[in-house]
Write an enzyme that holds these catalytic residues in place. Structure first.
Site, mmCIF file in Angstrom:
data_model
loop_
_atom_site.group_PDB
_atom_site.id
_atom_site.type_symbol
_atom_site.label_atom_id
_atom_site.label_comp_id
_atom_site.label_asym_id
_atom_site.label_seq_id
_atom_site.Cartn_x
_atom_site.Cartn_y
_atom_site.Cartn_z
ATOM 1 N N ILE A 152 87.758 -35.015 60.446
ATOM 2 C CA ILE A 152 86.974 -35.873 61.327
ATOM 3 C C ILE A 152 85.563 -35.943 60.740
ATOM 4 O O ILE A 152 85.158 -35.067 59.983
ATOM 5 C CB ILE A 152 86.951 -35.387 62.808
ATOM 6 C CG1 ILE A 152 86.418 -33.953 62.929
ATOM 7 C CG2 ILE A 152 88.336 -35.486 63.422
ATOM 8 C CD1 ILE A 152 86.307 -33.478 64.375
ATOM 9 N N ASP A 153 84.835 -37.005 61.062
ATOM 10 C CA ASP A 153 83.532 -37.251 60.443
ATOM 11 C C ASP A 153 82.530 -36.147 60.760
ATOM 12 O O ASP A 153 82.642 -35.446 61.762
ATOM 13 C CB ASP A 153 82.958 -38.586 60.930
ATOM 14 C CG ASP A 153 83.796 -39.779 60.495
ATOM 15 O OD1 ASP A 153 84.537 -39.650 59.513
ATOM 16 O OD2 ASP A 153 83.716 -40.824 61.166
ATOM 17 N N LYS A 154 81.514 -36.061 59.914
ATOM 18 C CA LYS A 154 80.446 -35.074 60.090
ATOM 19 C C LYS A 154 79.862 -35.124 61.502
ATOM 20 O O LYS A 154 79.708 -34.090 62.163
ATOM 21 C CB LYS A 154 79.331 -35.321 59.063
ATOM 22 C CG LYS A 154 78.112 -34.425 59.240
ATOM 23 C CD LYS A 154 77.019 -34.766 58.236
ATOM 24 C CE LYS A 154 75.783 -33.905 58.471
ATOM 25 N NZ LYS A 154 74.694 -34.230 57.513
#
Length: 326
Positions: free
Chosen positions: A140-142
């Site tokens: 999942i994104d930062k």
């Protein structure tokens, strides 16, 4: 231990992509891993090295794929407190906070979830993926928070990868968007490809890229004189493409609150509650949380479903919005 896959293409297999064919023959090896091995020149077709996973095969072609010994990761451990939701001998489920990336990459090589996992238990992580991504089955994104499953061994990694590839994983997200969705619930099915204008962004395409499917429903709408019009939305993914939810919401005309990459230009907010204005403008992440994660346990074959609450920064915004509605 190195393994070799060798076979001859049958009549009913002609014109298949070579990565699809190998995956059909060897179901426990994910297409992503097959693709990576082909790109690393581990495949020969009729004794010639092939670098294209999309190469079509013909009847009688001889296929040979080398699966080398897994690479051993040499990563610097990072002392970072992981929020572990579940753990057994095969896997971990963690609740990732916003602000930390999943694995080393350009600009950040030692303060990632992978480095934190190396500190936690470096000897209990799968190692069949990229050497800089031990244990990492998905990402999942930062600046997205929420649930992620980590593989402790290679058999678990392969099994979970196949579940992701087959789109049988349950993934539900909560997000706050600008405006209202029309219709308020529905299904978005498009192709998503890399943006031609900005290679760091993705965009919807009518003809190229990977198919992306998002099911969404509006949970709450906040709309009065003290607040801008905002909607709390739940998205259930059938596919897991890069930035999928953000791209699909942007495609509908409703970017996420706090999203600095896909944000649209909005009118300057006037006469709204100052606490709400400050909490939204100071939010240094997108309002996006991976709330639910479900899969079949690779060893026990039991269905496992995990849920996590919204983190404090996002929950506080919702509380303020709800208070202004009263």
């Amino acid at each position: 231990m190195e393994k070799n896959i060798n076979f001859i293409v049958k009549e009913d297999e002609k014109n298949l992509r070579v990565d699809v064919l190998i995956n059909k023959r060897e179901e426990l090896i994910s297409r992503t891993r097959i693709k990576n091995l082909i790109l690393k020149e581990k495949l020969t077709l009729n004794n010639k090295i092939i670098k294209s996973p999309s190469k079509k095969v013909s009847i009688g072609d001889t296929i040979s794929l080398k699966i080398p010994d897994p690479e051993i990761a040499s990563l610097k451990p990072y002392k970072f407190k992981l929020e572990i939701i579940y753990e057994d001998d095969d896997l971990l489920v963690i609740n990732k906070p916003a602000g930390i990336i999943m694995h080393p990459g350009a600009g950040n090589y030692d303060k990632t979830i992978v480095n934190a996992l190396m500190y936690y238990d470096k000897d209990s992580l799968s190692n069949i993926g990229d050497e800089l991504r031990p244990g990492i089955v998905h990402r999942i994104d930062k600046n997205t928070s929420g649930l992620v499953v980590i593989a402790k061994n290679n058999q678990t990694h392969e099994n979970l990868s196949k579940q992701f590839s087959d789109h049988t994983i349950i993934r539900e997200y909560q997000l706050l968007i600008w405006g209202k969705l029309r219709p308020s619930s529905g299904r978005i099915e498009t192709f998503i490809t890399r943006s031609s204008k900005n290679r760091q962004l993705m965009e919807v395409s009518t003809s190229k890229g990977k198919k992306a499917i998002t099911n969404y429903k509006t949970l709450e709408i906040f709309e009065n004189q003290k607040t801008p019009t905002l909607s709390l939305v739940e998205c259930k993914l059938e596919t897991g493409r890069t930035h999928q939810i953000r791209v699909h919401m942007n495609y509908k005309g409703n970017s996420l609150v706090g999203d600095d990459k896909y944000k649209k230009k909005y009118k300057k907010l006037k006469n709204i509650n100052l606490d709400i204005q400050n909490s939204i403008t100071k939010l240094n992440r997108q309002f996006l949380h991976a709330k639910t994660l479900g899969f079949i346990h690779p060893r026990t074959k039991k269905e496992m479903i995990f849920s996590s609450l919204l983190p404090k920064d996002l929950n506080n915004i919702l509380k303020m919005l709800r208070n202004t509605e009263e």
